[in-house]
Design a protein around this motif. Sequence first.
Motif, mmCIF file in Angstrom:
data_model
loop_
_atom_site.group_PDB
_atom_site.id
_atom_site.type_symbol
_atom_site.label_atom_id
_atom_site.label_comp_id
_atom_site.label_asym_id
_atom_site.label_seq_id
_atom_site.Cartn_x
_atom_site.Cartn_y
_atom_site.Cartn_z
ATOM 1 N N GLN A 220 44.678 45.173 45.154
ATOM 2 C CA GLN A 220 46.436 45.737 45.359
ATOM 3 C C GLN A 220 46.157 47.213 45.115
ATOM 4 O O GLN A 220 46.955 47.833 45.943
ATOM 5 C CB GLN A 220 47.306 44.843 44.453
ATOM 6 C CG GLN A 220 48.516 45.000 44.510
ATOM 7 C CD GLN A 220 49.260 44.644 45.941
ATOM 8 O OE1 GLN A 220 48.532 44.022 46.605
ATOM 9 N NE2 GLN A 220 50.368 44.981 46.170
ATOM 10 N N LYS A 221 45.585 47.620 44.363
ATOM 11 C CA LYS A 221 45.616 49.061 43.803
ATOM 12 C C LYS A 221 44.945 49.759 45.268
ATOM 13 O O LYS A 221 45.461 50.750 45.593
ATOM 14 C CB LYS A 221 44.901 49.375 42.732
ATOM 15 C CG LYS A 221 45.200 48.956 41.371
ATOM 16 C CD LYS A 221 44.489 49.545 40.406
ATOM 17 C CE LYS A 221 45.041 49.142 39.016
ATOM 18 N NZ LYS A 221 44.322 49.573 37.801
ATOM 19 N N PHE A 414 52.780 40.476 51.787
ATOM 20 C CA PHE A 414 52.816 41.135 50.610
ATOM 21 C C PHE A 414 51.417 42.134 50.423
ATOM 22 O O PHE A 414 51.252 42.470 49.395
ATOM 23 C CB PHE A 414 52.472 39.689 49.639
ATOM 24 C CG PHE A 414 53.574 38.902 49.558
ATOM 25 C CD1 PHE A 414 54.939 39.454 49.917
ATOM 26 C CD2 PHE A 414 53.569 37.454 49.497
ATOM 27 C CE1 PHE A 414 56.062 38.598 49.824
ATOM 28 C CE2 PHE A 414 54.610 36.688 49.160
ATOM 29 C CZ PHE A 414 55.862 37.071 49.536
ATOM 30 N N THR A 415 50.629 42.256 51.263
ATOM 31 C CA THR A 415 49.568 43.151 51.519
ATOM 32 C C THR A 415 49.804 44.127 52.431
ATOM 33 O O THR A 415 50.302 43.957 53.487
ATOM 34 C CB THR A 415 48.225 42.286 51.574
ATOM 35 O OG1 THR A 415 48.160 41.576 52.918
ATOM 36 C CG2 THR A 415 48.029 41.368 50.525
ATOM 37 N N PHE A 416 49.244 45.438 52.268
ATOM 38 C CA PHE A 416 49.115 46.361 53.232
ATOM 39 C C PHE A 416 48.356 45.950 54.422
ATOM 40 O O PHE A 416 47.087 45.674 54.479
ATOM 41 C CB PHE A 416 48.589 47.714 52.871
ATOM 42 C CG PHE A 416 48.533 48.889 53.600
ATOM 43 C CD1 PHE A 416 49.499 49.472 53.804
ATOM 44 C CD2 PHE A 416 47.487 49.297 54.241
ATOM 45 C CE1 PHE A 416 49.776 50.453 54.859
ATOM 46 C CE2 PHE A 416 47.367 50.437 55.222
ATOM 47 C CZ PHE A 416 48.412 51.013 55.522
ATOM 48 N N LYS A 469 49.668 34.192 43.627
ATOM 49 C CA LYS A 469 49.201 35.305 42.792
ATOM 50 C C LYS A 469 49.335 36.450 43.494
ATOM 51 O O LYS A 469 49.910 37.325 43.030
ATOM 52 C CB LYS A 469 47.864 35.054 42.591
ATOM 53 C CG LYS A 469 47.095 36.019 41.760
ATOM 54 C CD LYS A 469 45.621 36.166 41.972
ATOM 55 C CE LYS A 469 44.962 36.347 43.374
ATOM 56 N NZ LYS A 469 43.760 36.594 43.509
ATOM 57 N N GLN A 470 49.223 36.455 45.032
ATOM 58 C CA GLN A 470 49.575 37.737 45.731
ATOM 59 C C GLN A 470 50.923 38.130 45.547
ATOM 60 O O GLN A 470 51.095 39.288 45.446
ATOM 61 C CB GLN A 470 49.181 37.412 47.105
ATOM 62 C CG GLN A 470 49.023 38.731 47.856
ATOM 63 C CD GLN A 470 48.079 39.673 47.421
ATOM 64 O OE1 GLN A 470 46.967 39.597 47.207
ATOM 65 N NE2 GLN A 470 48.431 40.859 47.119
ATOM 66 N N PHE A 471 51.921 37.252 45.610
ATOM 67 C CA PHE A 471 53.348 37.472 45.436
ATOM 68 C C PHE A 471 53.561 38.072 44.225
ATOM 69 O O PHE A 471 54.309 39.091 44.184
ATOM 70 C CB PHE A 471 54.190 36.236 45.871
ATOM 71 C CG PHE A 471 55.683 36.375 45.424
ATOM 72 C CD1 PHE A 471 56.335 36.976 46.361
ATOM 73 C CD2 PHE A 471 56.266 36.039 44.387
ATOM 74 C CE1 PHE A 471 57.746 37.419 46.280
ATOM 75 C CE2 PHE A 471 57.786 36.189 44.015
ATOM 76 C CZ PHE A 471 58.314 36.808 44.839
ATOM 77 N N LYS A 475 54.982 42.057 43.623
ATOM 78 C CA LYS A 475 56.032 42.501 42.694
ATOM 79 C C LYS A 475 55.720 43.411 41.735
ATOM 80 O O LYS A 475 56.750 44.114 41.279
ATOM 81 C CB LYS A 475 56.903 41.133 42.229
ATOM 82 C CG LYS A 475 57.530 40.335 43.208
ATOM 83 C CD LYS A 475 58.497 40.901 43.902
ATOM 84 C CE LYS A 475 59.458 40.114 44.869
ATOM 85 N NZ LYS A 475 60.586 40.762 45.463
ATOM 86 N N ALA A 476 54.478 43.224 41.142
ATOM 87 C CA ALA A 476 54.321 43.833 39.992
ATOM 88 C C ALA A 476 53.968 45.564 40.527
ATOM 89 O O ALA A 476 54.119 46.426 39.678
ATOM 90 C CB ALA A 476 53.215 43.320 39.134
ATOM 91 N N MET A 477 53.349 45.483 41.458
ATOM 92 C CA MET A 477 52.704 46.768 42.125
ATOM 93 C C MET A 477 53.019 46.696 43.609
ATOM 94 O O MET A 477 52.247 46.496 44.470
ATOM 95 C CB MET A 477 51.067 46.975 42.024
ATOM 96 C CG MET A 477 50.745 46.903 40.726
ATOM 97 S SD MET A 477 48.665 47.116 40.445
ATOM 98 C CE MET A 477 48.317 45.513 41.144
ATOM 99 N N PRO A 478 54.331 47.010 43.967
ATOM 100 C CA PRO A 478 54.877 47.155 45.202
ATOM 101 C C PRO A 478 54.165 48.041 46.038
ATOM 102 O O PRO A 478 53.712 49.338 45.570
ATOM 103 C CB PRO A 478 56.464 47.247 44.990
ATOM 104 C CG PRO A 478 56.366 48.095 43.688
ATOM 105 C CD PRO A 478 55.207 47.500 42.951
ATOM 106 N N LEU A 479 54.027 47.931 47.406
ATOM 107 C CA LEU A 479 53.541 48.915 48.167
ATOM 108 C C LEU A 479 54.636 49.887 48.623
ATOM 109 O O LEU A 479 55.689 49.627 48.657
ATOM 110 C CB LEU A 479 53.348 48.264 49.545
ATOM 111 C CG LEU A 479 52.194 47.286 49.498
ATOM 112 C CD1 LEU A 479 52.038 46.679 51.072
ATOM 113 C CD2 LEU A 479 50.769 47.863 48.803
#
Length: 589
Positions: A220-221, A414-416, A469-471, A475-479
């Motif tokens: 996600q980072k 939910f992913t870039f 988990k991806q959701f 939410k914790a690290m939004p794009l």
Amino acid sequence: MKIVNRNQNKSIKFWGRILPVILLLAVLACSMTSCMSGAGKITSIKKGYAITDNMLSEKNGLSALELDKLADAIAKQKTGADIREKLVAALNGYDMTAADFDDAKVADGTLAAQPEKAAAFALNVLKKAGVDTNGCVKVSPDGGEELILTAADVEALVNCFKTEVKTDEKLGLLNQILFWIGQGFDWLIRVPGFGSFIMGTLYFAIVLEILMLPLGINQQKNSRKQARLRPKEMAIRNKYKGRNDRTTQEKLNREIQELYTKEGYSPMSGCLPLLLTMPFLIFLYYIVIDPVTYIFGAPTELTSAFLTFADAPFAAGGLGLNLGSDRGTIEVLSLLRESGISLDGLANFNYFANSPECLAALDGLVESIPSFSLFGLNMGLTAGVGSQDQLILLFMPVLTFFVYWGSGKINRKFTFQPMQQTEGQDPAQGCSNKMMDWMMPAMSAWFTFMVPAAVGLYWIFKSVVSTLKQFILYKAMPLPTFTEEEYKAAERELMGKDAKNNKPAKREGGPKNSNVRSLHHIDDEDYETPAEREARLAARKAEYVEPDEETSADSKTAEGAYGDGVTLKEDDRPARKDNKKRDQDTKDE
């Protein structure tokens, strides 16, 4: 220099993206196949068979040499294992070659055994298989046939084909690791799952996603880092928009790669979690499909012997379970749980020389079998034509397909996602994404057809938990998102750098403030603001001087001096340059 056409270049890029996925799926399929064959049934005849003197008695009708010749003829048959099975049934008093034979009648006791006819039944088996039986009978004086083959001969043939099962075999390193993981799975089944294999599978999927959470956070980072580069990447792509020649595309890709390198981002970093996850998926498949080996801890040969005993006909001394597949031991355990059949018959099973030892090694297995039921369905069975549960379980591959397809769509939100074809990227990327949208669900559905439903249910649980988990990570690290002004600012920043790096040099002897378009910098004017364009055109107009009459007269004089229709090249060059400038300015305006 080798020239690669544009279509070939796109094809190389496309297969470069899709081949790793195909290879991963192939590795998964091969691993499944290897697991299935590793825990398969013992169906072959031992190569080192021999008729020994201790197998003979005064009741034998054939000599050791004749029996050895007969055994060799059986072993050479392609259906040698099937002949062995029918000979064991004949020794037990059942003729499996009879047209009205039904193993279910043997199981429920409606078909009685006839051990006194063992030799006659064995002769029928050999004749049916095409084995030479001339030495088994002799012609009587009245023209009839007298049977020489006896029950003792049949027993000797059966004994020579028996195999020795290694019950104390040590587990290899990989199997030992899987056994340790299987012990954790067993705890999840017994304690929080209250003896339910299905609940243990759900907890197993949750624990796996928790263990893989650091990789998910790192991914996600990386997605956030790539998303922050979107404005600059779009500015580069817009710079070459509408130009699809190979040279321009190579230049575009080179500039994007330089941008990634400068910002410390690697496009391959997103593949690392997938590469690390694949071995875990394969390992967990082993554990779910083969509880006898990786939860109970039985050696591989003992597991194979257990499957052979379970699948063998009841007439041959087996359990007669008619397994839908030999993929692991989960199906056998689920059927034993439902039927409540004991394993005591393994002690007298005529396939193995040490059958009592095999039974002792499996002591306590039946009592430790968990429940495989979900809403009244036996999830340990394989979907297909058979029992009512198997017919109903045909919905599992369909459910697996839609769950995988839906989770892929949701995860993409939910992913870039890299820039698609509509944003100027290679169309191969869009095509590969569409193939992935359908290929992965289709492959998962196909595998679910071939394995017990509990395995497909585990894949469904894992897909749902992974999406959840991806959701949470999203939410914790939004794009990051960007406005139109931020995209324009990135374009202005890129334009300023190009103007600084690509500033044209002055020509010696040329006019002041010349602005010559270079082939290397032909794209520099694409990012001129209207004010800069007007200033450039005004500078060119100021440099242009209208020729006066005296200059025209001198030109005519020079022309006459050198002959009609001839002009000096020195005098003609500035006029041609001015005309070309004027034509260019008119075109720009």
